[in-house]
Design a protein around this motif. Structure first.
Motif, PDB file in Angstrom:
ATOM      1  N   GLU A 191      10.712  -9.573   1.998  1.00 24.87           N
ATOM      2  CA  GLU A 191      11.135  -8.951   2.971  1.00 24.87           C
ATOM      3  C   GLU A 191      12.186  -7.830   2.793  1.00 24.87           C
ATOM      4  OE1 GLU A 191      10.147  -9.060   6.093  1.00 24.87           O
ATOM      5  OE2 GLU A 191       8.930 -10.838   6.579  1.00 24.87           O
ATOM      6  N   VAL A 192      12.925  -8.113   1.900  1.00 30.28           N
ATOM      7  CA  VAL A 192      14.229  -7.196   1.720  1.00 30.28           C
ATOM      8  C   VAL A 192      14.054  -6.324   0.750  1.00 30.28           C
ATOM      9  CG1 VAL A 192      15.760  -9.082   2.589  1.00 30.28           C
ATOM     10  CG2 VAL A 192      15.478  -8.787   0.121  1.00 30.28           C
ATOM     11  N   LEU A 193      13.239  -6.557  -0.292  1.00 25.66           N
ATOM     12  CA  LEU A 193      12.966  -5.336  -1.425  1.00 25.66           C
ATOM     13  C   LEU A 193      12.213  -4.355  -0.809  1.00 25.66           C
ATOM     14  CD1 LEU A 193      12.286  -7.298  -4.630  1.00 25.66           C
ATOM     15  CD2 LEU A 193      14.358  -6.373  -4.003  1.00 25.66           C
ATOM     16  N   PRO A 194      12.598  -3.080  -1.167  1.00 28.27           N
ATOM     17  CA  PRO A 194      11.895  -1.782  -0.683  1.00 28.27           C
ATOM     18  C   PRO A 194      10.513  -1.444  -0.906  1.00 28.27           C
ATOM     19  CG  PRO A 194      13.522  -1.436  -2.363  1.00 28.27           C
ATOM     20  CD  PRO A 194      13.817  -2.714  -2.360  1.00 28.27           C
ATOM     21  N   LYS A 195       9.703  -1.117  -0.078  1.00 29.71           N
ATOM     22  CA  LYS A 195       8.232  -1.154  -0.335  1.00 29.71           C
ATOM     23  C   LYS A 195       7.716   0.099   0.342  1.00 29.71           C
ATOM     24  CE  LYS A 195       7.959  -5.179   0.933  1.00 29.71           C
ATOM     25  NZ  LYS A 195       9.240  -5.557   0.561  1.00 29.71           N
ATOM     26  N   GLY A 196       6.619   0.828  -0.108  1.00 29.39           N
ATOM     27  CA  GLY A 196       6.145   1.818   0.694  1.00 29.39           C
ATOM     28  C   GLY A 196       5.312   1.387   1.956  1.00 29.39           C
TER      29      GLY A 196
ATOM     30  N   PHE B 130      -6.648  -8.651  -5.265  1.00 28.48           N
ATOM     31  CA  PHE B 130      -6.584  -9.218  -6.521  1.00 28.48           C
ATOM     32  C   PHE B 130      -4.903  -9.378  -6.725  1.00 28.48           C
ATOM     33  CE2 PHE B 130      -5.838  -9.282 -11.269  1.00 28.48           C
ATOM     34  CZ  PHE B 130      -6.751 -10.160 -11.549  1.00 28.48           C
ATOM     35  N   THR B 131      -3.994  -8.568  -6.301  1.00 25.62           N
ATOM     36  CA  THR B 131      -2.781  -9.044  -6.419  1.00 25.62           C
ATOM     37  C   THR B 131      -2.175 -10.274  -5.641  1.00 25.62           C
ATOM     38  OG1 THR B 131      -1.919  -6.611  -6.590  1.00 25.62           O
ATOM     39  CG2 THR B 131      -0.358  -8.239  -6.060  1.00 25.62           C
TER      40      THR B 131
ATOM     41  N   GLY C 167       3.004 -12.011  -1.596  1.00 20.29           N
ATOM     42  CA  GLY C 167       2.097 -11.011  -2.667  1.00 20.29           C
ATOM     43  C   GLY C 167       1.525 -10.012  -1.783  1.00 20.29           C
ATOM     44  N   GLY C 168       1.019 -10.100  -0.675  1.00 19.94           N
ATOM     45  CA  GLY C 168       0.406  -9.079   0.072  1.00 19.94           C
ATOM     46  C   GLY C 168       1.497  -8.099   0.490  1.00 19.94           C
ATOM     47  N   MET C 169       2.540  -8.592   1.116  1.00 18.37           N
ATOM     48  CA  MET C 169       3.766  -7.678   1.340  1.00 18.37           C
ATOM     49  C   MET C 169       4.243  -6.832  -0.003  1.00 18.37           C
ATOM     50  SD  MET C 169       5.838 -10.105   3.969  1.00 18.37           S
ATOM     51  CE  MET C 169       7.053  -8.886   4.352  1.00 18.37           C
ATOM     52  N   PHE C 170       4.216  -7.439  -0.982  1.00 14.69           N
ATOM     53  CA  PHE C 170       4.533  -6.616  -2.271  1.00 14.69           C
ATOM     54  C   PHE C 170       3.372  -5.783  -2.553  1.00 14.69           C
ATOM     55  CE2 PHE C 170       7.127 -10.330  -3.611  1.00 14.69           C
ATOM     56  CZ  PHE C 170       8.766  -9.642  -3.532  1.00 14.69           C
ATOM     57  N   ALA C 171       2.484  -5.785  -2.290  1.00 12.49           N
ATOM     58  CA  ALA C 171       1.181  -5.179  -2.475  1.00 12.49           C
ATOM     59  C   ALA C 171       0.901  -4.090  -1.631  1.00 12.49           C
ATOM     60  CB  ALA C 171      -0.201  -5.968  -2.541  1.00 12.49           C
ATOM     61  N   GLY C 172       1.572  -3.962  -0.471  1.00 11.20           N
ATOM     62  CA  GLY C 172       1.580  -2.846   0.633  1.00 11.20           C
ATOM     63  C   GLY C 172       0.640  -3.411   1.893  1.00 11.20           C
TER      64      GLY C 172
END
Length: 266
Positions: free
Chosen positions: A130-135, A150-151, A173-178
Motif C-alpha cells: 500500500e505505501v511503497l510508490p508504484k506506477g 506470473f508475478t 503481488g498484484g499491487m506491486f505488479a501494477g
C-alpha cells in the motif's frame, strides 16, 4: 461439542476468511485450538472439505468470467482477454513449490507459533504494497499482462506458509505488479479455483482412509456453512475494497497475533 456445531463454527470462520487477506488456514488452526478440535484425527481433512465449500462459492459468483476464460461466450463476457494462460502462469510457481515441499510444510508449518509469525509477516507485506510508490495501475482483468499474472503467482508461493494468506499475498503481488487493489482481488478469487481444487483434491486422496459416513454431519454442516458464508463474504469484500486499504487488514492481523500469543503462548 457436537459435530454439527463444530462444523457450523468452523464453516463460518472458513467462509468469512478464505477470501479476506487475513489467512483462513491461520484462523482455522487458531479456532481449532479454541474448540479443542486440533488433535481430532478428522481435523486436517475436514479443513480441506470446507475449503471446497468456499471455492464452490467462487464458481457460482464468477461463473460467467470462468466460462469466458476457457473460451465459452456468455452474456457480458463475449470477448475476454483474460485467458487460461494467465491462470497457468499465476498457478505454476505455487504448484511447483507446493509439490516439492508439501510434506515438509504439513509437518513443520501447521502450528500456532508459525501461524502467528506468518500473520505478522503477511501484514508487513500488505502494508508495503500500500505505501511503497508504484506506477499507474490497471483497473480491469482484461488488461492484465502475462507478466503481471506470473508475478502474482510468485507472490502466491508465500501463501504455502499457513497464516500468510493466499489472498493477501496475491493481492500484494498484484499491487506491486501494477494491478489495482480490486482487480488483484478478483484475479485472486479466480486463481483460487484451480489452485485450491488441486491442492484439496491431493489432500483428500491422501486422507481417504479418514473419511467415514459416520462423520457426514461434521463435513456436511461445515461445507454448506462455508459455501453460504463465502458467497456473502465475496460480495462484501469487493465492495469494501472500494474504500478500505490492505493496511486495515494488516493491523487486524497484528492484533490477532498479539492476542493469541498472550492467551495461548505466554
Amino acid at each position: 461439542m457436537a459435530d454439527w456445531l463444530i462444523g457450523i463454527i468452523m464453516g463460518i470462520v472458513e467462509g468469512l476468511t478464505e477470501f479476506l487477506p487475513v489467512s483462513s488456514t491461520g484462523h482455522l488452526i487458531l479456532t481449532a485450538e479454541i474448540l479443542n478440535f486440533q488433535d481430532d484425527p478428522r481435523a486436517s481433512i475436514f479443513e480441506v472439505v470446507i475449503q471446497l465449500g468456499s471455492i464452490l462459492a467462487v464458481v457460482v459468483v464468477f461463473w460467467k468470467r470462468l466460462w469466458s476464460i476457457v473460451g465459452v461466450k456468455t452474456e457480458g463476457y463475449k470477448s475476454s482477454r483474460l485467458n487460461v494462460l494467465h491462470i497457468i502462469l499465476g498457478g505454476i510457481p505455487a504448484i511447483v513449490v507446493g509439490l516439492l515441499l508439501h510434506d515438509w510444510i504439513k509437518a513443520n508449518l501447521f502450528s500456532m507459533e508459525t501461524v502467528l509469525v506468518s500473520l505478522v509477516a503477511g501484514g508487513i507485506l500488505m502494508i508495503a504494497a500500500e505505501v511503497l510508490p508504484k506506477g499507474p495501475k490497471i483497473e480491469s482483468l482484461d488488461d492484465m499482462t502475462y507478466k503481471q499474472a506470473f508475478t502474482i503467482g510468485l507472490f502466491q508461493v508465500l501463501a504455502l506458509w499457513p497464516g500468510f494468506s493466499r489472498s493477501g499475498s496475491t493481492m500484494s503481488g498484484g499491487m506491486f505488479a501494477g494491478v489495482s487493489r480490486k482487480t488483484a482481488a478478483e484475479f485472486s478469487f479466480i486463481l483460487a479455483v484451480p489452485m485450491m481444487v488441486g491442492a484439496s483434491g491431493l489432500d483428500i486422496v491422501k486422507n481417504l482412509d479418514k473419511l467415514s459416513t459416520a462423520d457426514l454431519t461434521l463435513f456436511a454442516s461445515g461445507f454448506v456453512t462455508a459455501f453460504i458464508v463465502a458467497m456473502f463474504a465475496i460480495f462484501g469484500f469487493l465492495k469494501l475494497l472500494e474504500s478500505v486499504k490492505l493496511t486495515t487488514f494488516a493491523i487486524y492481523r497484528f492484533i490477532l497475533a498479539i492476542a493469541f500469543y498472550i492467551v495461548f503462548i505466554m
